[in-house]
Design a protein around this motif. Structure first.
Motif, mmCIF file in Angstrom:
data_model
loop_
_atom_site.group_PDB
_atom_site.id
_atom_site.type_symbol
_atom_site.label_atom_id
_atom_site.label_comp_id
_atom_site.label_asym_id
_atom_site.label_seq_id
_atom_site.Cartn_x
_atom_site.Cartn_y
_atom_site.Cartn_z
ATOM 1 N N SER A 17 0.931 -1.128 0.136
ATOM 2 C CA SER A 17 -0.052 0.002 0.097
ATOM 3 C C SER A 17 0.851 1.328 0.112
ATOM 4 O O SER A 17 0.513 2.006 -0.636
ATOM 5 N N ARG A 20 2.207 1.648 -3.411
ATOM 6 C CA ARG A 20 1.334 2.176 -4.382
ATOM 7 C C ARG A 20 1.035 3.781 -4.029
ATOM 8 O O ARG A 20 1.009 4.434 -5.139
ATOM 9 N N SER A 21 1.020 4.128 -2.821
ATOM 10 C CA SER A 21 0.834 5.586 -2.748
ATOM 11 C C SER A 21 2.011 6.384 -3.029
ATOM 12 O O SER A 21 2.046 7.429 -3.682
ATOM 13 N N SER A 22 3.198 5.767 -2.823
ATOM 14 C CA SER A 22 4.426 6.580 -3.300
ATOM 15 C C SER A 22 4.455 6.501 -4.752
ATOM 16 O O SER A 22 4.961 7.617 -5.529
ATOM 17 N N ILE A 23 4.248 5.483 -5.328
ATOM 18 C CA ILE A 23 4.344 5.491 -6.945
ATOM 19 C C ILE A 23 3.215 6.670 -7.544
ATOM 20 O O ILE A 23 3.469 7.068 -8.548
ATOM 21 N N ARG A 24 2.226 6.659 -6.901
ATOM 22 C CA ARG A 24 0.948 7.635 -7.138
ATOM 23 C C ARG A 24 1.483 9.038 -7.105
ATOM 24 O O ARG A 24 1.500 9.726 -8.078
ATOM 25 N N ILE A 25 2.027 9.464 -5.908
ATOM 26 C CA ILE A 25 2.780 10.371 -5.675
ATOM 27 C C ILE A 25 3.638 10.893 -6.560
ATOM 28 O O ILE A 25 3.854 11.994 -7.208
ATOM 29 N N ARG A 27 4.303 9.845 -9.495
ATOM 30 C CA ARG A 27 3.654 9.778 -10.845
ATOM 31 C C ARG A 27 3.086 11.463 -11.031
ATOM 32 O O ARG A 27 3.107 11.796 -12.123
ATOM 33 N N TRP A 28 2.182 11.679 -10.197
ATOM 34 C CA TRP A 28 2.005 13.000 -9.922
ATOM 35 C C TRP A 28 3.134 14.070 -10.122
ATOM 36 O O TRP A 28 3.120 15.272 -10.863
#
Length: 358
Positions: A17, A20-25, A27-28
């Motif tokens: 989790s 996933r959050s780090s990758i999302r951040i 990515r943005w």
């Protein structure tokens, strides 16, 4: 054992989790960085500038007008700001002292000066106004464009001054110095392709050294005084000469008209005389009688005639009565005097008295 397995699974889920959050951040964050990178190619071109885009080091054919310029970010595009056609001014004061003081002596190696065509020393200051006609040539023509531009202006002014004497430089031809210097400088700038258009080349100050300055001022004053004396004479000349030419033309035309009138009158009299002569040769008696009668008709109205009576001898007698103002020396009485005329002659039908044209 089962508890440990549960703890391990929970830890693995937590780590996944977090990833996933780090990758999302991330990515943005990468998207924001990409947007910032792309927006770095946006440039604002000010009103007195032109934007030139260099794509992979090669200049695009057209420059951008003032406003918002959209280009690719470096290293693809590079935006270079070029000066627009705004008027710029540069002062050329290398031939004048920095402190504007005129010393009593001049050091040939330390003090600035220039020489005229008759080997006189002068000090001058010029101002040049110009604008950039070709921004690309101005920006990429040479790296020392300011120094090269000033050197060309100094060279042109030096060439002009070297072809003039000091009296003309200080008095009557100061405007010619700027005009000719600008022409020569513009030809050299165009030959080198610097993209500069000269607008004015003005002479701000031009003076001889201090020791001889009073003498030159006396010369200038004398020339100004001479000009004030010559100008009225030229004005008088310009006014009198046309009047004299007009009067001479009028007299000449009058003389020619008078001559033509006299010639025409003489020719008419000659023609009349020749015609009378021809007639006289043909009939002398008739012409003589007619001429005599015409003369009597012309003279009688001017005489104070009392009576015209015929005589026994066939002559016509004219009795003339004198007036009070008349004086008759031969006869002091008031008796009328008489004049004798030849016998009256009958004119033939084909002969008529000649008229007096006068």
């Amino acid at each position: 054992m089962s508890r440990r397995r549960e703890d391990a699974l929970f830890s693995a889920h937590a780590i996944l989790s977090a990833l996933r959050s780090s990758i999302r951040i991330l990515r943005w964050g990468m998207l924001v960085l990409v947007l910032i990178y792309l927006c770095s190619g946006i440039t604002v071109v000010r009103p007195n500038e032109r934007g030139l885009v260099l794509r992979f080091g090669r200049a695009l054919p057209k420059s951008a007008p003032p406003g918002l310029l959209l280009a690719f970010p470096p290293p693809i595009d590079e935006v270079v700001m070029l000066p627009a056609k705004s008027v710029q001014e540069v002062v050329l004061d290398a031939w004048t002292p920095n402190d504007d003081s005129w010393r009593d002596s001049l050091h040939p190696a330390r003090d600035p000066y220039t020489i005229t065509g008759d080997v006189n020393i002068i000090r001058a200051r010029f101002s040049v106004r110009f604008q950039v006609a070709d921004p690309i040539a101005y920006e990429f023509g040479t790296s020392e464009r300011e120094n090269l531009r000033n050197a060309i202006c100094y060279q042109s002014a030096c060439r002009v001054l070297a072809g003039m004497n000091v009296d003309d430089v200080l008095t009557t031809r100061r405007d010619f110095i700027g005009q000719e210097s600008m022409r020569l400088a513009q030809e050299e700038l165009d030959r080198l392709g610097l993209g500069i258009q000269l607008l004015a080349f003005e002479t701000r100050a031009i003076n001889p050294p201090a020791p001889v300055l009073p003498a030159f001022q006396d010369v200038v004053s004398a020339k100004v005084e001479a000009k004030t004396l010559v100008e009225p004479a030229r004005s008088r000349h310009a006014a009198v000469i046309p009047e004299a030419n007009a009067e001479a033309y009028r007299l000449q035309q009058g003389a020619e008209s008078y001559a033509q009138g006299l010639i025409a009158k003489a020719q008419g009299e000659v023609s009349a005389f020749l015609a009378l002569l021809k007639e006289y040769r043909a009939n002398p008696e008739t012409v003589h009688t007619r001429l005599y009668a015409e003369m009597i008709e012309k003279v009688l109205p001017k005489l104070r005639v009392s009576n015209v009576v015929p005589s026994d001898r066939g002559e016509v007698r004219i009795l003339v009565s004198p007036q009070k103002a008349d004086t008759i020396e031969s006869n002091e009485t008031n008796e009328p005097q008489s004049l004798s005329l030849p016998p009256a002659t009958q004119y033939p039908q084909d002969v008529q008295p000649m008229e007096d044209n006068d």
